[in-house]
Write a protein that holds these residues in place. Sequence first.
Motif, mmCIF file in Angstrom:
data_model
loop_
_atom_site.group_PDB
_atom_site.id
_atom_site.type_symbol
_atom_site.label_atom_id
_atom_site.label_comp_id
_atom_site.label_asym_id
_atom_site.label_seq_id
_atom_site.Cartn_x
_atom_site.Cartn_y
_atom_site.Cartn_z
ATOM 1 N N THR A 31 0.831 -1.202 0.000
ATOM 2 C CA THR A 31 0.000 0.000 0.000
ATOM 3 C C THR A 31 0.870 1.258 0.000
ATOM 4 O OG1 THR A 31 -1.749 -1.149 1.210
ATOM 5 C CG2 THR A 31 -1.802 1.250 1.245
ATOM 6 N N HIS A 32 0.619 2.157 -0.957
ATOM 7 C CA HIS A 32 1.303 3.455 -1.065
ATOM 8 C C HIS A 32 2.821 3.320 -1.195
ATOM 9 C CE1 HIS A 32 -2.255 5.529 1.264
ATOM 10 N NE2 HIS A 32 -2.624 4.965 0.123
ATOM 11 N N GLN A 33 3.286 2.196 -1.698
ATOM 12 C CA GLN A 33 4.725 1.907 -1.709
ATOM 13 C C GLN A 33 5.558 2.997 -2.389
ATOM 14 O OE1 GLN A 33 5.920 -2.143 -2.532
ATOM 15 N NE2 GLN A 33 7.684 -1.481 -3.729
ATOM 16 N N LEU A 34 5.251 3.314 -3.634
ATOM 17 C CA LEU A 34 6.032 4.320 -4.358
ATOM 18 C C LEU A 34 5.921 5.686 -3.690
ATOM 19 C CD1 LEU A 34 5.085 3.339 -8.026
ATOM 20 C CD2 LEU A 34 7.206 2.799 -6.835
ATOM 21 N N ARG A 35 4.733 6.015 -3.233
ATOM 22 C CA ARG A 35 4.486 7.324 -2.626
ATOM 23 C C ARG A 35 5.314 7.519 -1.363
ATOM 24 N NH1 ARG A 35 -1.998 7.591 -2.301
ATOM 25 N NH2 ARG A 35 -1.522 9.676 -1.507
ATOM 26 N N VAL A 36 5.324 6.505 -0.497
ATOM 27 C CA VAL A 36 6.044 6.617 0.772
ATOM 28 C C VAL A 36 7.548 6.600 0.554
ATOM 29 C CG1 VAL A 36 6.463 5.513 3.002
ATOM 30 C CG2 VAL A 36 4.157 5.542 2.049
ATOM 31 N N GLN A 37 8.028 5.692 -0.270
ATOM 32 C CA GLN A 37 9.477 5.576 -0.475
ATOM 33 C C GLN A 37 10.070 6.840 -1.099
ATOM 34 O OE1 GLN A 37 9.763 1.844 -2.686
ATOM 35 N NE2 GLN A 37 10.524 0.817 -0.865
ATOM 36 N N LEU A 38 9.395 7.398 -2.090
ATOM 37 C CA LEU A 38 9.915 8.601 -2.739
ATOM 38 C C LEU A 38 9.840 9.810 -1.814
ATOM 39 C CD1 LEU A 38 8.511 8.034 -6.326
ATOM 40 C CD2 LEU A 38 10.924 8.074 -5.661
ATOM 41 N N SER A 39 8.791 9.888 -1.011
ATOM 42 C CA SER A 39 8.676 10.975 -0.044
ATOM 43 C C SER A 39 9.800 10.898 0.986
ATOM 44 C CB SER A 39 7.315 10.913 0.654
ATOM 45 O OG SER A 39 7.206 11.931 1.638
ATOM 46 N N SER A 40 10.079 9.694 1.475
ATOM 47 C CA SER A 40 11.148 9.507 2.458
ATOM 48 C C SER A 40 12.517 9.810 1.872
ATOM 49 C CB SER A 40 11.121 8.069 2.995
ATOM 50 O OG SER A 40 9.902 7.810 3.673
ATOM 51 N N LEU A 41 12.644 9.625 0.551
ATOM 52 C CA LEU A 41 13.899 9.924 -0.144
ATOM 53 C C LEU A 41 14.113 11.424 -0.287
ATOM 54 C CD1 LEU A 41 16.259 8.447 -1.694
ATOM 55 C CD2 LEU A 41 14.883 8.775 -3.764
ATOM 56 N N GLY A 42 13.047 12.213 -0.069
ATOM 57 C CA GLY A 42 13.145 13.659 -0.240
ATOM 58 C C GLY A 42 12.649 14.132 -1.586
ATOM 59 N N HIS A 43 12.004 13.226 -2.343
ATOM 60 C CA HIS A 43 11.453 13.568 -3.651
ATOM 61 C C HIS A 43 9.991 13.114 -3.724
ATOM 62 C CE1 HIS A 43 15.313 14.783 -5.302
ATOM 63 N NE2 HIS A 43 15.856 13.674 -4.806
ATOM 64 N N PRO A 44 9.102 13.788 -2.973
ATOM 65 C CA PRO A 44 7.690 13.382 -2.985
ATOM 66 C C PRO A 44 7.070 13.549 -4.365
ATOM 67 C CG PRO A 44 7.946 15.528 -1.957
ATOM 68 C CD PRO A 44 9.336 14.989 -2.155
ATOM 69 N N ILE A 45 6.057 12.742 -4.644
ATOM 70 C CA ILE A 45 5.352 12.826 -5.922
ATOM 71 C C ILE A 45 4.571 14.134 -5.966
ATOM 72 C CG2 ILE A 45 3.612 11.742 -7.389
ATOM 73 C CD1 ILE A 45 4.373 9.058 -6.123
ATOM 74 N N VAL A 46 4.660 14.826 -7.089
ATOM 75 C CA VAL A 46 3.949 16.096 -7.256
ATOM 76 C C VAL A 46 2.439 15.869 -7.114
ATOM 77 C CG1 VAL A 46 3.394 17.953 -8.883
ATOM 78 C CG2 VAL A 46 5.736 17.055 -8.753
ATOM 79 N N GLY A 47 1.823 16.662 -6.245
ATOM 80 C CA GLY A 47 0.380 16.574 -6.025
ATOM 81 C C GLY A 47 -0.058 15.566 -4.986
ATOM 82 N N ASP A 48 0.894 14.890 -4.337
ATOM 83 C CA ASP A 48 0.536 13.889 -3.324
ATOM 84 C C ASP A 48 0.284 14.575 -1.983
ATOM 85 O OD1 ASP A 48 0.227 11.756 -1.616
ATOM 86 O OD2 ASP A 48 2.054 10.713 -2.219
ATOM 87 N N GLY A 49 -0.984 14.822 -1.674
ATOM 88 C CA GLY A 49 -1.339 15.540 -0.460
ATOM 89 C C GLY A 49 -1.086 14.777 0.823
#
Length: 287
Positions: free
Chosen positions: A231-249
């Motif tokens: 669940t939310h794998q790409l969203r969480v991992q990229l956010s934790s990397l410091g590069h959140p997905i554009v528009g991910d509230g």
Amino acid sequence: MEYVIDSSFHEVRLDRFLRKKYENTPLTEIFKGIRTGKIKVNGKKSKENYRLKEGDIVKVLLTGGETEVKSFMKISPKDMESLKKGIVYEDEKIVIFNKEADMVMHKGSGHEYGLSELFKSYYKTDEFNFVNRIDKSTSGLVIGAKNLTVTRELAEEVREGNTEKKYYILVDGVVSKDRFTLKTYLKKEDTKVVELDSYEEGAKESISYFKVLKRGKKKTILEGRLETGRTHQLRVQLSSLGHPIVGDGKYGKAGKSMFLFSYYCEIPKYDLKIELPLPQEYKDRLD
């Protein structure tokens, strides 16, 4: 009542077949019927875990009768147009649908119906199922099966890692590495998923592969591929990397829409490969 088992219920357990046919009958009554011989397969008593075979004859002598035939919802002209527009592939077994952002997959959480309910009504069968799902705010390809046999077959392919999906992702910031792998542990906590550096109870190992497709001055377009589907794998991992997905509230900064698009789907068992182009709005927002 007598039933001749067709391919849709081949290899389905007897008790599960009966629960679907007799939804209003208590499970204890179904088990009692099997045990006492009021329910027989091919004229003989059977066990509740017997897996039905195509051509089997199931005879049922239970009070209360079979569940009434379900009536399907009426599809509005707007929803009908969305369904027809979104179908990118269809045959007698499956349908590949290009879901728009903000479409929900299933009813619930304030939604009277979702894509699943629409397609059940569209095909006039309660056997239709999606074998994968994506978040409401994620757009792109989802896989639908038109009957239970195909559902089981495709679900096993997904579970065994024999299918492949890829995503276009627009993230904030300039990603320096051309290719990279994220291998972390994800755990659900309340309404969010959190990333952990090491395992703890309730966490699941999560592996994703990325490569840079285009770099802008302040944003980057990535291709993402999942080895695991949390669940939310790409969203969480990229956010934790410091590069959140554009528009991910939820894990970044809210916007009109989230730039996560499932563009590629491959099912080798069916010799099927679908690939959609990079949406123009991703290029427009890059700079």
